[in-house]
Design an enzyme around this catalytic site. Structure first.
Site, PDB file in Angstrom:
ATOM      1  N   CYS A   1     -31.430  30.878  20.040  1.00 20.79           N
ATOM      2  CA  CYS A   1     -33.190  30.792  20.065  1.00 20.79           C
ATOM      3  C   CYS A   1     -33.531  32.663  20.293  1.00 20.79           C
ATOM      4  O   CYS A   1     -34.596  32.998  19.845  1.00 20.79           O
ATOM      5  CB  CYS A   1     -33.657  30.334  20.892  1.00 20.79           C
TER       6      CYS A   1
ATOM      7  N   HIS B   1     -40.489  33.355  22.876  1.00 18.48           N
ATOM      8  CA  HIS B   1     -40.019  32.660  21.702  1.00 18.48           C
ATOM      9  C   HIS B   1     -40.547  30.484  22.389  1.00 18.48           C
ATOM     10  O   HIS B   1     -40.508  30.691  23.021  1.00 18.48           O
ATOM     11  CB  HIS B   1     -38.442  31.825  22.192  1.00 18.48           C
TER      12      HIS B   1
ATOM     13  N   ASN C   1     -39.936  23.758  18.024  1.00 21.86           N
ATOM     14  CA  ASN C   1     -38.868  24.815  18.814  1.00 21.86           C
ATOM     15  C   ASN C   1     -37.945  25.268  17.828  1.00 21.86           C
ATOM     16  O   ASN C   1     -36.630  24.199  17.333  1.00 21.86           O
ATOM     17  CB  ASN C   1     -37.422  24.880  19.886  1.00 21.86           C
TER      18      ASN C   1
HETATM   19  N1  ACO Z   1     -39.389  10.139  25.828  1.00 21.85           N
HETATM   20  C1  ACO Z   1     -39.000   9.199  26.310  1.00 21.85           C
HETATM   21  N2  ACO Z   1     -38.034   9.852  27.664  1.00 21.85           N
HETATM   22  C2  ACO Z   1     -37.402  10.866  27.439  1.00 21.85           C
HETATM   23  C3  ACO Z   1     -37.201  11.914  27.086  1.00 21.85           C
HETATM   24  C4  ACO Z   1     -37.924  11.431  25.517  1.00 21.85           C
HETATM   25  N3  ACO Z   1     -37.921  12.279  24.042  1.00 21.85           N
HETATM   26  N4  ACO Z   1     -36.079  12.453  26.999  1.00 21.85           N
HETATM   27  C5  ACO Z   1     -36.405  11.917  28.044  1.00 21.85           C
HETATM   28  N5  ACO Z   1     -36.456  11.490  28.287  1.00 21.85           N
HETATM   29  C6  ACO Z   1     -36.460  10.878  29.894  1.00 21.85           C
HETATM   30  C7  ACO Z   1     -35.096  10.504  30.588  1.00 21.85           C
HETATM   31  O1  ACO Z   1     -34.472  10.065  30.283  1.00 21.85           O
HETATM   32  C8  ACO Z   1     -35.290  11.292  32.506  1.00 21.85           C
HETATM   33  O2  ACO Z   1     -35.483   9.858  32.274  1.00 21.85           O
HETATM   34  P1  ACO Z   1     -34.741   8.659  33.960  1.00 21.85           P
HETATM   35  O3  ACO Z   1     -36.171   9.812  34.897  1.00 21.85           O
HETATM   36  O4  ACO Z   1     -35.243   7.265  33.613  1.00 21.85           O
HETATM   37  O5  ACO Z   1     -33.290   9.136  33.335  1.00 21.85           O
HETATM   38  C9  ACO Z   1     -36.551  11.159  31.901  1.00 21.85           C
HETATM   39  O6  ACO Z   1     -37.219  11.525  30.831  1.00 21.85           O
HETATM   40  C10 ACO Z   1     -37.010  12.448  32.494  1.00 21.85           C
HETATM   41  O7  ACO Z   1     -35.942  13.222  31.986  1.00 21.85           O
HETATM   42  P2  ACO Z   1     -35.324  14.769  31.918  1.00 21.85           P
HETATM   43  O8  ACO Z   1     -34.782  15.705  31.224  1.00 21.85           O
HETATM   44  O9  ACO Z   1     -35.242  14.903  33.770  1.00 21.85           O
HETATM   45  O10 ACO Z   1     -36.401  15.682  32.049  1.00 21.85           O
HETATM   46  P3  ACO Z   1     -37.548  17.420  32.524  1.00 21.85           P
HETATM   47  O11 ACO Z   1     -38.944  16.966  33.166  1.00 21.85           O
HETATM   48  O12 ACO Z   1     -36.553  18.339  32.774  1.00 21.85           O
HETATM   49  O13 ACO Z   1     -37.925  17.533  30.433  1.00 21.85           O
HETATM   50  C11 ACO Z   1     -37.228  18.981  28.991  1.00 21.85           C
HETATM   51  C12 ACO Z   1     -37.532  17.719  29.617  1.00 21.85           C
HETATM   52  C13 ACO Z   1     -38.464  18.578  28.471  1.00 21.85           C
HETATM   53  C14 ACO Z   1     -36.309  18.641  27.806  1.00 21.85           C
HETATM   54  C15 ACO Z   1     -37.408  19.815  29.935  1.00 21.85           C
HETATM   55  O14 ACO Z   1     -35.990  19.823  31.149  1.00 21.85           O
HETATM   56  C16 ACO Z   1     -37.210  21.170  29.356  1.00 21.85           C
HETATM   57  O15 ACO Z   1     -38.471  21.801  28.629  1.00 21.85           O
HETATM   58  N6  ACO Z   1     -36.287  21.840  29.445  1.00 21.85           N
HETATM   59  C17 ACO Z   1     -35.824  23.625  28.836  1.00 21.85           C
HETATM   60  C18 ACO Z   1     -35.516  23.026  27.024  1.00 21.85           C
HETATM   61  C19 ACO Z   1     -35.582  24.013  26.561  1.00 21.85           C
HETATM   62  O16 ACO Z   1     -36.893  24.099  26.515  1.00 21.85           O
HETATM   63  N7  ACO Z   1     -34.293  24.304  25.480  1.00 21.85           N
HETATM   64  C20 ACO Z   1     -34.524  25.240  25.034  1.00 21.85           C
HETATM   65  C21 ACO Z   1     -34.984  26.720  24.449  1.00 21.85           C
HETATM   66  S1  ACO Z   1     -33.179  27.723  24.409  1.00 21.85           S
HETATM   67  C22 ACO Z   1     -33.330  26.968  22.721  1.00 21.85           C
HETATM   68  O17 ACO Z   1     -34.562  27.562  22.450  1.00 21.85           O
HETATM   69  C23 ACO Z   1     -32.188  26.682  22.050  1.00 21.85           C
END
Ligand code: ACO
Length: 329
Positions: A119, A256, A286
């Protein structure tokens, strides 16, 4: 008699972008995996993404973006002597996407190569092109971010497949003489970093030298999130320090586009006013290395980014890699 030392700057002549025609909404995603529009919007800000058609490759998206950027710049393809494509989703393991775009533009001269920093790829590619241009070795560069991330996704993994999209963006840079001050037009500074210890937090579980397959993207989202804001704000502070500028003197912040919450937190941490933040993650998802040039393209097309303004680009991605570049447009 002494002659004044000239300072070469990489000046932006134009930008262009290209999105596949198929738009996939969050409602469409609800039909594929156990997710909801509410969850996706609240956690990421994403409402839709574009997905390449079968047979539509990264080089095709990149070539369309390159042609749009050349037109926007008013530059003929034959005037380009350097092409750098940032991508993690090449059509083939080799040859480079850049050489395919070079051929697609009808060029048999100059040099074309790919650069892989996930990214952060576009920021790394701008910084690399800048080094070539300010050395005087090359005159005009086409810097492209192009991705078909949909091909790396595990479409049964709701934690990753809702986040990404496909697309391409391009920028034309030209070496021009400047005064060596922060008032010059062009890339004023760039700051790149990496730390390979974070590999397991964001990676693809395949490749030619391991599984001999393409593999799928794997991410521990919480861990990426935990590091992202600190890393990108660090390199932006480096850019401000190197140029004597500040968050207050910035006209546009074009980060980004991974996640709305990361973007908002980074801007808030540095005191960048919300109205200076260019956000397209809601519409594009993304798109990895393509996200910044796509966002730049949108903000130039709608008249927000104007000549002479100070624009900060920054990104963080797999590796981890991260970086910033400060550009006077
Ligand atoms: N739909 C519904 N529920 C979901 C989904 C979905 N698509 N995905 C995960 N969940 C659930 C999980 O299973 C979990 O359920 P549980 O509590 O019953 O176990 C719950 O939602 C919370 O999951 P988390 O992974 O803890 O969610 P979080 O608040 O961390 O959000 C996210 C996830 C959006 C991916 C966040 O961690 C984030 O933004 N991280 C940064 C990722 C990123 O930006 N990556 C790219 C940067 S680098 C690059 O660009 C390659």
């Amino acid at each position: 008699m002494t002659t004044a030392q000239k300072t070469l700057r990489s000046v932006v002549l134009g930008v262009g972008c290209y999105l596949p025609s198929r738009c996939v909404s969050n409602a469409d995603m609800e039909k594929m995996v156990d997710t909801s529009d509410d969850w996706i919007v609240q956690r990421t800000g994403i409402t839709q993404r574009y997905i390449a058609a079968e047979g539509e490759t990264t080089s095709m998206l990149g070539l369309n973006a390159a042609k749009a950027a050349l037109e926007n710049a008013g530059v003929a393809a034959s005037d380009i002597d350097l092409i750098i494509v940032a991508t993690s989703t090449p059509d083939y393991t080799f040859p480079a996407v850049a050489t395919q775009i070079q051929a697609g533009l009808g060029l048999q001269t100059g040099v074309a190569f790919d650069l892989q920093a996930v990214c952060s790829g576009f920021v790394f590619a701008v910084a690399t092109a800048d080094k070539f241009l300010i050395s005087g070795s090359h005159k005009r560069a086409l810097v492209i971010g192009a991705e078909t991330f949909s091909r790396l996704l595990d479409w049964e993994d709701r934690t990753t497949c809702v986040l990404f999209g496909d697309g391409a963006g391009a920028m034309v840079l030209e070496a021009q003489e400047g005064e060596g001050t922060a008032q010059d037009r062009g890339v004023l500074t760039s700051h790149l970093r990496s730390d390979g210890r974070h590999r397991a937090k964001l990676y693809v579980d395949g490749g030619p030298s391991t599984t001999q397959t393409t593999g799928h993207l794997r991410m521990i989202g919480k861990e990426v999130y935990r590091h992202a804001v600190g890393m990108v704000t660090d390199v932006m502070l480096d850019a401000f320090k190197a140029t004597g500028t500040s968050a207050q003197t910035l006209d546009w912040f074009v980060p980004h586009q991974a996640n709305r919450r990361i973007i908002d937190s980074s801007a808030e941490k540095l005191g960048i006013a919300p109205e200076k933040v260019v956000t397209t993650v809601d519409r594009h998802g993304n798109t990895s290395a393509a996200s910044i040039p796509l966002a730049l393209c949108v903000a130039v097309a709608d008249g927000r980014i104007q000549k002479g303004q100070l624009v900060m680009i920054e990104a963080m991605g797999g590796g981890f890699t991260w970086g910033s570049a400060l550009i006077r447009w």
